[in-house]
Scaffold this motif. Structure first.
Motif, mmCIF file in Angstrom:
data_model
loop_
_atom_site.group_PDB
_atom_site.id
_atom_site.type_symbol
_atom_site.label_atom_id
_atom_site.label_comp_id
_atom_site.label_asym_id
_atom_site.label_seq_id
_atom_site.Cartn_x
_atom_site.Cartn_y
_atom_site.Cartn_z
ATOM 1 N N UNK A 89 2.260 -5.733 0.174
ATOM 2 C CA UNK A 89 1.231 -5.651 -0.855
ATOM 3 C C UNK A 89 0.100 -4.755 -0.383
ATOM 4 N N UNK A 90 -0.234 -3.777 -1.227
ATOM 5 C CA UNK A 90 -1.275 -2.804 -0.881
ATOM 6 C C UNK A 90 -2.270 -2.693 -2.024
ATOM 7 N N UNK A 91 -3.507 -2.289 -1.739
ATOM 8 C CA UNK A 91 -4.495 -2.138 -2.819
ATOM 9 C C UNK A 91 -4.117 -1.005 -3.773
ATOM 10 N N UNK A 92 -4.515 -1.148 -5.019
ATOM 11 C CA UNK A 92 -4.345 -0.061 -5.974
ATOM 12 C C UNK A 92 -5.209 1.123 -5.515
ATOM 13 N N UNK A 93 -4.608 2.305 -5.498
ATOM 14 C CA UNK A 93 -5.306 3.484 -5.004
ATOM 15 C C UNK A 93 -4.840 3.922 -3.633
ATOM 16 N N UNK A 94 -3.836 3.222 -3.078
ATOM 17 C CA UNK A 94 -3.334 3.567 -1.749
ATOM 18 C C UNK A 94 -2.443 4.812 -1.824
ATOM 19 N N UNK A 95 -2.681 5.735 -0.907
ATOM 20 C CA UNK A 95 -1.843 6.925 -0.764
ATOM 21 C C UNK A 95 -0.965 6.728 0.462
ATOM 22 N N UNK A 96 0.346 6.940 0.285
ATOM 23 C CA UNK A 96 1.306 6.727 1.363
ATOM 24 C C UNK A 96 1.893 8.079 1.750
ATOM 25 N N UNK A 97 1.692 8.478 3.001
ATOM 26 C CA UNK A 97 2.222 9.750 3.475
ATOM 27 C C UNK A 97 3.052 9.521 4.727
ATOM 28 N N UNK A 98 3.947 10.487 5.008
ATOM 29 C CA UNK A 98 4.741 10.448 6.223
ATOM 30 C C UNK A 98 3.835 10.835 7.396
ATOM 31 N N UNK A 99 3.726 9.952 8.378
ATOM 32 C CA UNK A 99 2.803 10.188 9.488
ATOM 33 C C UNK A 99 3.227 11.369 10.346
ATOM 34 N N UNK A 100 4.502 11.700 10.348
ATOM 35 C CA UNK A 100 4.991 12.786 11.206
ATOM 36 C C UNK A 100 4.878 14.152 10.534
ATOM 37 N N UNK A 101 5.229 14.213 9.242
ATOM 38 C CA UNK A 101 5.233 15.502 8.549
ATOM 39 C C UNK A 101 4.011 15.702 7.665
ATOM 40 N N UNK A 102 3.311 14.622 7.327
ATOM 41 C CA UNK A 102 2.172 14.720 6.420
ATOM 42 C C UNK A 102 2.565 14.822 4.962
ATOM 43 N N UNK A 103 3.855 14.697 4.656
ATOM 44 C CA UNK A 103 4.327 14.804 3.269
ATOM 45 C C UNK A 103 3.889 13.589 2.460
#
Length: 356
Positions: A89-103
């Motif tokens: 469960x994450x807050x609304x507005x969370x951005x999820x990116x790949x930590x290695x590539x930044x994608x």
């Protein structure tokens, strides 16, 4: 700080279960057929946008999240059970990116939105799958496929319609407390706001907008000075910025115009898109200015600041001028929402080119 808006986590979906080699053993049947089942699918790792959350602090201390693997296949045509999925469960507005590539992988913008972050591995095949007319007793099986493993960076950008920006002690916290349901810490010293505060401003029945207050900016904020630079990202999704200026600072040597220009400079240096957002000027602490000096002081500020946009004069402490301001904000936000929801109009120059 209880407010955490960044976190790094490692996730691992479950591996698929292995297939099974097995043959039917029945009385008076010397050569029973193959009956080895497939392995089960590994569990997925999912993310759910939960509107009741407003921080990523849970992921600061729990960084590893693994789903269960699938069950192995067994004889008697029994397939392995699928591994249990886990939902973060994450807050609304969370951005999820790949930590290695930044994608960029996902943006959780809608309450209740459910996305799959890592897929579980498929189960392996049992020997039942390899049975054919020319291979009546197959002894082949395959192992389960591994589940996906990822390192993710989570970044929270609060979803607000209107953002407040200004120097410490400009009266932003007093304003958001006066017009909304937010109850931030208010005191007569700088940096009382240590994390963003969100408040819902009720204009009428079923008419409201969300207001965000971030820690005050100071000169050099875009380069890391003070606290406000850590939270400037929370203003990037707003529709309107209110630049709150202290018209009557305690220190007479401080020039409100110089301070206001410093804020604008830091805003532009941080992000051109943020600088280009609609911005209104809100001159606060009107109650601290003698009545016969208000018009001259406001006029002098606007002239020296070279401001051409909307100007509002308020006292957040006494609520003077707050009602007209929040109604004007609501009309602006409503107009922006309507513009976004309206379908694009066809160009009349090419109207005759459409097929009948």
């Amino acid at each position: 700080m209880k407010f955490v808006d960044e976190a790094l986590i490692d996730i691992a979906a479950g591996d698929g279960g292995n297939g099974c080699v097995s043959f039917r053993h029945e009385k008076h049947k010397e050569f029973g057929g193959p009956n080895g089942g497939d392995g089960g699918r590994g569990g997925h790792v999912q993310a759910l946008a939960d509107p009741s959350l407003n921080t990523l602090i849970d992921f600061r201390y729990a960084r590893r999240h693994e789903a269960r693997r699938g069950g192995h296949g067994m004889g008697s045509d029994m397939f392995g059970a699928a591994g249990s999925d886990i939902t973060l469960k994450m807050p609304v507005g969370t951005i999820i990116t790949d930590a290695e590539t930044g994608a960029l992988l996902h943006e959780l913008l809608t309450p209740g939105e459910l996305v799959t972050l890592a897929k579980g591995g498929d189960g392996g095949f049992g020997n039942l799958r390899f049975k054919s007319a020319i291979n009546r007793a197959p002894r082949q099986k395959t192992p389960g496929w591994p589940g996906e493993k990822k390192s993710l960076k989570l970044e929270l950008k609060v979803l607000a319609d209107v953002g407040l920006l200004g120097m410490p002690n400009a009266g932003k916290s007093t304003f958001i407390a006066a017009v909304s349901n937010a109850r931030p810490k208010i005191a007569d010293y700088p940096f009382t706001t240590l994390h963003p505060n969100l408040g819902v401003v009720r204009v009428g029945p079923e008419q409201s907008f969300v207001l965000a207050d971030i820690p005050g900016l100071i000169e050099g904020a875009s380069e890391g000075a003070g606290l406000g630079h850590q939270f400037l990202r929370h203003l990037q999704r707003t529709r309107l910025l209110l630049h709150v200026v202290d018209l009557a600072p305690f220190d007479a040597t401080q020039d409100p115009v110089t301070q206001a220009k410093a804020i604008v400079y830091e805003l532009k240096k941080y992000d051109d898109r943020l600088y280009g957002k609609p911005r209104w000027l809100v001159l606060n602490k009107l109650d601290m200015v003698p009545l016969d000096e208000r018009e001259a002081r406001v006029g002098d500020f606007v002239r020296r600041f070279q401001w051409k946009g909307p100007v509002f004069q308020i006292s957040a402490l006494t609520r003077e001028g707050c009602e007209p301001l929040i109604h004007a904000i609501f009309r602006h936000v409503q107009g922006e929402q309507r513009a976004e929801n309206e379908p694009a109009q066809p160009d009349p120059r090419f109207a005759g080119d459409a097929p009948a």
